[in-house]
Design a protein around this motif. Structure first.
Motif, short mmCIF file in Angstrom:
data_model
loop_
_atom_site.label_atom_id
_atom_site.label_comp_id
_atom_site.label_asym_id
_atom_site.label_seq_id
_atom_site.Cartn_x
_atom_site.Cartn_y
_atom_site.Cartn_z
N ASP A 52 0.84 -1.22 0.00
CA ASP A 52 0.00 0.00 0.00
C ASP A 52 0.87 1.25 0.00
OD1 ASP A 52 -2.28 -1.48 0.00
OD2 ASP A 52 -2.63 -1.35 2.16
N ILE A 53 1.93 1.22 0.82
CA ILE A 53 2.83 2.38 0.90
C ILE A 53 3.53 2.59 -0.44
CG2 ILE A 53 4.98 3.21 1.97
CD1 ILE A 53 3.95 1.76 4.55
N LEU A 54 3.92 1.50 -1.08
CA LEU A 54 4.58 1.63 -2.39
C LEU A 54 3.62 2.25 -3.41
CD1 LEU A 54 7.06 1.11 -4.12
CD2 LEU A 54 6.23 -1.19 -4.57
N GLN A 55 2.37 1.81 -3.35
CA GLN A 55 1.38 2.38 -4.27
C GLN A 55 1.18 3.88 -4.02
OE1 GLN A 55 -2.50 0.57 -4.11
NE2 GLN A 55 -3.27 2.17 -5.48
N GLN A 56 1.09 4.23 -2.74
CA GLN A 56 0.94 5.67 -2.39
C GLN A 56 2.18 6.46 -2.81
OE1 GLN A 56 0.00 6.15 1.82
NE2 GLN A 56 -1.33 4.37 1.67
N THR A 57 3.33 5.80 -2.69
CA THR A 57 4.59 6.45 -3.12
C THR A 57 4.51 6.78 -4.60
OG1 THR A 57 5.82 5.21 -1.46
CG2 THR A 57 7.11 6.13 -3.27
N TRP A 58 4.05 5.83 -5.42
CA TRP A 58 3.95 6.08 -6.87
C TRP A 58 2.97 7.20 -7.18
CZ3 TRP A 58 8.10 5.07 -8.84
CH2 TRP A 58 8.76 3.85 -8.70
N LEU A 59 1.90 7.23 -6.40
CA LEU A 59 0.90 8.29 -6.61
C LEU A 59 1.56 9.66 -6.39
CD1 LEU A 59 -2.14 8.50 -7.21
CD2 LEU A 59 -2.52 8.74 -4.77
N LYS A 60 2.33 9.76 -5.30
CA LYS A 60 3.02 11.03 -5.00
C LYS A 60 4.08 11.34 -6.06
CE LYS A 60 2.29 10.74 -0.05
NZ LYS A 60 2.88 10.38 1.23
N VAL A 61 4.76 10.29 -6.53
CA VAL A 61 5.80 10.48 -7.56
C VAL A 61 5.15 11.00 -8.85
CG1 VAL A 61 7.40 9.24 -9.08
CG2 VAL A 61 7.45 8.81 -6.63
N LEU A 62 4.04 10.39 -9.25
CA LEU A 62 3.38 10.82 -10.48
C LEU A 62 2.87 12.26 -10.36
CD1 LEU A 62 1.33 7.66 -11.57
CD2 LEU A 62 3.60 8.35 -12.25
N GLN A 63 2.42 12.61 -9.15
CA GLN A 63 1.92 13.99 -8.94
C GLN A 63 3.07 15.00 -8.90
OE1 GLN A 63 -0.29 13.38 -5.35
NE2 GLN A 63 -2.19 12.89 -6.42
N GLY A 64 4.23 14.56 -8.41
CA GLY A 64 5.30 15.52 -8.16
C GLY A 64 6.41 15.56 -9.20
N ILE A 65 6.46 14.58 -10.08
CA ILE A 65 7.62 14.49 -10.98
C ILE A 65 7.70 15.68 -11.95
CG2 ILE A 65 6.66 13.06 -12.88
CD1 ILE A 65 9.45 11.46 -12.41
N GLY A 66 6.57 16.27 -12.24
CA GLY A 66 6.55 17.44 -13.12
C GLY A 66 7.30 18.62 -12.49
N LYS A 67 7.36 18.62 -11.16
CA LYS A 67 8.01 19.75 -10.48
C LYS A 67 9.44 19.42 -10.03
CE LYS A 67 3.52 20.64 -8.72
NZ LYS A 67 2.79 19.97 -7.64
N LEU A 68 9.91 18.23 -10.34
CA LEU A 68 11.26 17.84 -9.91
C LEU A 68 12.29 18.67 -10.67
CD1 LEU A 68 13.03 15.90 -8.21
CD2 LEU A 68 12.97 14.32 -10.10
N ARG A 69 13.03 19.52 -9.92
CA ARG A 69 13.95 20.45 -10.57
C ARG A 69 15.35 19.86 -10.78
NH1 ARG A 69 10.75 22.03 -12.84
NH2 ARG A 69 9.10 23.43 -12.21
N GLU A 70 15.68 18.83 -9.99
CA GLU A 70 17.01 18.23 -10.15
C GLU A 70 16.85 16.76 -10.53
OE1 GLU A 70 19.89 18.96 -6.98
OE2 GLU A 70 18.69 20.71 -6.46
N PRO A 71 16.68 16.51 -11.82
CA PRO A 71 16.39 15.14 -12.25
C PRO A 71 17.48 14.14 -11.88
CG PRO A 71 16.09 16.67 -14.07
CD PRO A 71 16.73 17.43 -12.97
#
Lengths: 186, 194
Positions: A52-71
């Motif tokens: 469940d935590i891994l799934q929530q992690t992916w959700l946050k990653v998908l939401q936040g990756i657009g704003k990741l400034r240091e790839p």
């Protein structure tokens, strides 16, 4: 620890994810889910919770990756999100008590001051489960080999010196666990 | 990162034996997450957009046909274009509703492009018809507000295009850098083996 090729690959992957390429998002998940699951599983006791935590992690990653400034800091970012998600899952008091070990001596520990040779992955995997959460966490990140000491410090939010000392004591504890296990089998 | 280290990590990861039932459930949920399935209000929104497209197609199509003979041919052409746009929008939105899935990379771009098209058509209609307004002040007002919308839409569209072009250029550069790094790595290995 990370080669230039890997760093460019991460940057490219993040960029493709930011352009909303479904294949890139799938690639990101495919490349990282085993490592992140391994790490999360070392933080929580119940397997279903880890998924469940891994799934929530992916959700946050998908939401936040657009704003990741240091790839290029993708690994640190992923582990940090996984850790934050796992920590929210655990009770705040529990995580604080378990993770803030104030009595560590960080002054005199060198990175390679004690050389251990952990070759049997299955034994190490078993041994990790016997360690305390703070030791287990840094040692898992160390063995997964995606992060330098400085990056582990960033993920765990402790100074690099504390990471070094924690790694030192964690390796010692692991060796004790494995030696104990050997004695029990003899 | 040496190969022995990498294999140790792999061995460690293999030592973890996840429960297949949990794994299957997780896989299913992650797949759904990536597909952006249409649910509830979003589906209704797309149904509404498809209906609106049909409405536009009917309205502009009818206008293109029933306007008096003395109506300028350009105006008739614009109405016909409006009808085609409405139909295209209806087909697009209807397609999304039918598939039940939004493609994150292409669908929003197509929607933005079509909205830009609608804006151009509406403003052009306003500009063409402003001369026919009985009160010239109202005609000029319609023209100015139409132009305002057009400029805003153009700025938005250009900014979006510049962003996309920047990302695409960076992606190509990184691909080249990646190949160079790959070559350097291969050459390094070759040198070591000699």
């Amino acid at each position: 620890m990370r080669t230039e090729k890997e760093a460019i690959y991460y940057e490219l992957l993040v960029l493709r994810c930011q352009r909303k390429e479904k294949v890139a998002l799938e690639e990101l998940i495919r490349n990282w889910e085993r490592r992140l699951f391994y790490y999360i599983r070392r933080l929580v006791d119940v397997e279903q919770d880890a998924w469940d935590i891994l799934q929530q992690t992916w959700l946050k990653v998908l939401q936040g990756i657009g704003k990741l400034r240091e790839p290029r800091s993708l690994p640190t970012w992923l582990y940090r999100i996984a850790r934050n998600t796992a920590m929210s899952h655990l009770r705040v008091e529990y995580s604080r008590r378990a993770l803030l070990d104030e009595n560590e001596d960080i002054s005199s520990v060198e990175e390679n001051s004690e050389s251990f040779c952990f070759e049997d992955a299955e034994r190490v995997h078993y041994g990790l489960s016997k360690l305390s959460l703070p030791h287990r966490e840094v040692l898992t990140l160390h063995f997964l080999e995606d992060l330098s000491v400085e990056e582990i410090a960033e993920v765990v939010r402790i100074p690099p010196g504390t990471v070094k000392s924690r790694l030192y004591y964690a390796k010692r504890a692991l060796r004790t666990v494995l030696e104990q296990e050997d004695r029990n089998h003899e | 990162m040496s190969e022995s280290h990498e294999s140790f990590r792999e061995q460690l990861l293999k030592a973890e034996q996840p429960n297949p039932t949990y794994r299957e459930k997780y896989d299913k949920e992650v797949r759904q997450m990536l597909e952006q399935k249409l649910t509830g209000a979003r589906r209704l929104g797309y149904i509404g957009a498809a209906a609106m497209g049909v409405g536009f197609a009917l309205l502009f199509g009818t206008l293109a046909i029933i306007v008096p003979k003395e109506f300028p041919i350009e105006g008739r052409l614009i109405f016909a274009m409006g009808a085609i746009f409405g139909l295209a929008w209806a087909v697009f939105a209807g397609g999304i509703v039918r598939k039940g899935v939004i493609k994150l990379k292409t669908d929003p771009t197509a929607m933005a492009g079509m909205s830009w098209g609608l804006c151009v058509i509406v403003v052009t209609v306003l500009m063409v018809s402003q001369r026919k307004f009985p009160d010239p002040i109202i005609g000029v007002r319609a023209l100015v507000s139409g132009l305002g919308f057009l400029v805003m839409a153009a700025v938005f569209m250009i900014a979006n295009r510049i962003d996309q072009a920047g990302l695409k250029t960076r992606e190509k550069l990184l691909e080249i850098e990646y190949r160079l790094a790959e070559l350097a790595e291969q050459m390094g290995k070759k040198k070591q083996s000699e």
